[in-house]
Scaffold this active site. Sequence first.
Site, PDB file in Angstrom:
ATOM      1  N   LYS A 238       1.018  -1.148  -0.160  1.00 35.67           N
ATOM      2  CA  LYS A 238       0.174  -0.322  -0.566  1.00 35.67           C
ATOM      3  C   LYS A 238       0.296   0.901   0.199  1.00 35.67           C
ATOM      4  O   LYS A 238       2.182   1.263   0.679  1.00 35.67           O
ATOM      5  CB  LYS A 238      -0.942   0.190   1.424  1.00 35.67           C
ATOM      6  CG  LYS A 238      -1.972  -0.972   1.174  1.00 35.67           C
ATOM      7  CD  LYS A 238      -2.818  -0.918   2.667  1.00 35.67           C
ATOM      8  CE  LYS A 238      -3.687  -1.602   2.929  1.00 35.67           C
ATOM      9  NZ  LYS A 238      -4.850  -1.331   1.845  1.00 35.67           N
ATOM     10  N   ARG A 312     -10.193 -11.257   2.146  1.00 37.37           N
ATOM     11  CA  ARG A 312     -11.415 -12.688   1.404  1.00 37.37           C
ATOM     12  C   ARG A 312     -11.199 -12.942   1.093  1.00 37.37           C
ATOM     13  O   ARG A 312     -11.720 -14.718   1.362  1.00 37.37           O
ATOM     14  CB  ARG A 312     -11.856 -11.748  -0.266  1.00 37.37           C
ATOM     15  CG  ARG A 312     -10.903 -11.729  -0.564  1.00 37.37           C
ATOM     16  CD  ARG A 312     -11.306 -10.681  -2.239  1.00 37.37           C
ATOM     17  NE  ARG A 312     -11.202  -9.272  -2.344  1.00 37.37           N
ATOM     18  CZ  ARG A 312     -11.653  -8.311  -2.929  1.00 37.37           C
ATOM     19  NH1 ARG A 312     -12.092  -9.153  -4.382  1.00 37.37           N
ATOM     20  NH2 ARG A 312     -11.409  -7.533  -2.439  1.00 37.37           N
TER      21      ARG A 312
HETATM   22  N1  BES Z   1      -8.261  -3.789   4.412  1.00 37.35           N
HETATM   23  C1  BES Z   1      -8.455  -3.211   3.186  1.00 37.35           C
HETATM   24  C2  BES Z   1      -9.803  -2.001   3.021  1.00 37.35           C
HETATM   25  C3  BES Z   1      -9.902  -1.159   3.402  1.00 37.35           C
HETATM   26  C4  BES Z   1      -8.912   0.367   3.812  1.00 37.35           C
HETATM   27  C5  BES Z   1     -11.486  -1.254   4.152  1.00 37.35           C
HETATM   28  C6  BES Z   1      -9.373   1.566   4.211  1.00 37.35           C
HETATM   29  C7  BES Z   1     -11.094   0.634   5.076  1.00 37.35           C
HETATM   30  C8  BES Z   1     -10.447   1.414   4.565  1.00 37.35           C
HETATM   31  C9  BES Z   1      -8.452  -4.214   2.251  1.00 37.35           C
HETATM   32  O1  BES Z   1      -7.414  -5.423   2.679  1.00 37.35           O
HETATM   33  C10 BES Z   1      -7.865  -4.067   0.255  1.00 37.35           C
HETATM   34  O2  BES Z   1      -6.678  -3.461   0.809  1.00 37.35           O
HETATM   35  N2  BES Z   1      -9.096  -3.900  -0.117  1.00 37.35           N
HETATM   36  C11 BES Z   1      -8.438  -3.430  -1.429  1.00 37.35           C
HETATM   37  C12 BES Z   1      -8.685  -4.561  -2.722  1.00 37.35           C
HETATM   38  C13 BES Z   1      -8.717  -3.963  -3.858  1.00 37.35           C
HETATM   39  C14 BES Z   1      -7.450  -4.604  -4.127  1.00 37.35           C
HETATM   40  C15 BES Z   1      -9.315  -5.426  -4.585  1.00 37.35           C
HETATM   41  C16 BES Z   1      -8.703  -2.107  -1.262  1.00 37.35           C
HETATM   42  O3  BES Z   1     -10.012  -2.459  -1.062  1.00 37.35           O
HETATM   43  O4  BES Z   1      -8.238  -1.282  -2.527  1.00 37.35           O
HETATM   44 MN    MN Z   2      -5.533  -5.342   1.587  1.00 35.86          MN
END
Ligand code: BES
Ligand code: MN
Length: 461
Positions: A238, A312
């Site tokens: 990230k 997931r």
């Molecule tokens: N934990 C994150 C999602 C998240 C980010 C929830 C900020 C609440 C606030 C999750 O694991 C994630 O990184 N999701 C990605 C999915 C994508 C790679 C398909 C996202 O939402 O960008």
């Molecule tokens: Mn994630």
Amino acid sequence: MQEIPEDYLNSGLLPADSSEPAITLHLVSAQTLSAFQEQRSDADQAWLQRQSFTGKSGQIAWLENGDGVVGRSSDNDLSVLGHLPYGLPEGSYRLAEDVGFVALLGWGLGSYRFDRYKTADREPAKLVLPANADAAELLHTIASTNLTRDLINTPAQDMAPSHLQAEVEALADTFGAQITTTVGDDLLNLNCGAIHAVGRAATDEPRLMDMLWGNPEHPKVTIVGKGVTFDSGGLNIKPSGGMRWMKKDMGGAAIALGLAYLIMSQGLPIRLRVLIPAAENAIAGNAFRPGDVLDTHKGLTVEIDNTDAEGRLLLCDALSMASSEQPELIVDYATLTGAARGAVGAEIAALFSNDDALALELTQLGRSEDDAVWPMPLHTGYDYMLNSNIADVVNSAASPYAGAVTAALFLKRFVDEVPWVHFDIMAFNIRKRPGRPEGGEAMALRSVYRYLRQRFGEGDD
Ligand code: BES
Ligand code: MN
Ligand code: ZN
């Protein structure tokens, strides 16, 4: 000062029979202001005017005799009293008017503070409960919410998978529940290849906690919570802004545990199972990679498109385990997608369900509980986005659209026909509101509790 009974500690509340001298608070709205003034002395009327009191929520004024007057714009939500614990001077207070359960709850929930790493500079103002309040349910709801908040607010250094395990064990111990934990490579013997892959690069090993409570004859309800104790994104790392708050990525687990606390402390007549997959999504030489194919508990193979779609993966193994015993209901909580936040913002829990009536009922309860949840489409027309050329499914769709929907559709493949609700939540207040301090938050907890209580009955506690 009189000693506060143990179950009232940190609740912001005092028992109705408390002999503590307390300041009286009058709740006055713009509509009831003139009637209220008519009953007061000329001096009080002048005072209220000089303090610009109009009855708007958030206003606090004082009368000649030392009584307080609090503005009120709503009937029974967290905003009625939620600003008072830190808006009033320290001390004890009583209400001159009757208010509902959710309003009283606002006082308790607004009394929270996270003081693990710094001492608080003041005590919250305390409310002596009205004699007719359901003290047990109030105290249990406050304690369950604060448990959730503490778990989320604790930084990842002190809330790694092993710490989360200790929390589940402590909870199980308090309520006489059974718990089985599977750690590290043993996850592979359980066929939980996805949980293992997400967490194997971290020093603190991935694990699955499986807690059982209640009479085995009672209807089975299973709660699952995403327990990513820190989400770096993995090899699909990230950017710094996106990583900053990822200590909260175990918010789903924290809410599942808070809800379990409430269910067990209120003695709901259900056989409760709580599944908490816990892992840190870290980076090391043995990290899982984009392009890898994982074996899951259900037997489906999953091609990794993005290691940041890790929640997931934890959930798919846990949901498959949950659905194999065919409970009456499965509820999962997860800080799953940024896309859900784009769709409904940070203050509403996005709800997905394979049962429309259930979704509708939970939405209505969300309103009455002041615990906003909103239904989202589990639109199978988007299933194609999860197709993989080399495995049964990909973990993340290449499309930039409908990210929360495709995440939910991914989960759906692992739950079979069991009635199921999935909450994609923020688990964090990004701004302060009455009864909702900034930081970790138990979203969609009370709506589900109320649903379970209505459907399965009150229990004998
Ligand atoms: N934990 C994150 C999602 C998240 C980010 C929830 C900020 C609440 C606030 C999750 O694991 C994630 O990184 N999701 C990605 C999915 C994508 C790679 C398909 C996202 O939402 O960008
Ligand atoms: Mn994630
Ligand atoms: Zn995550």
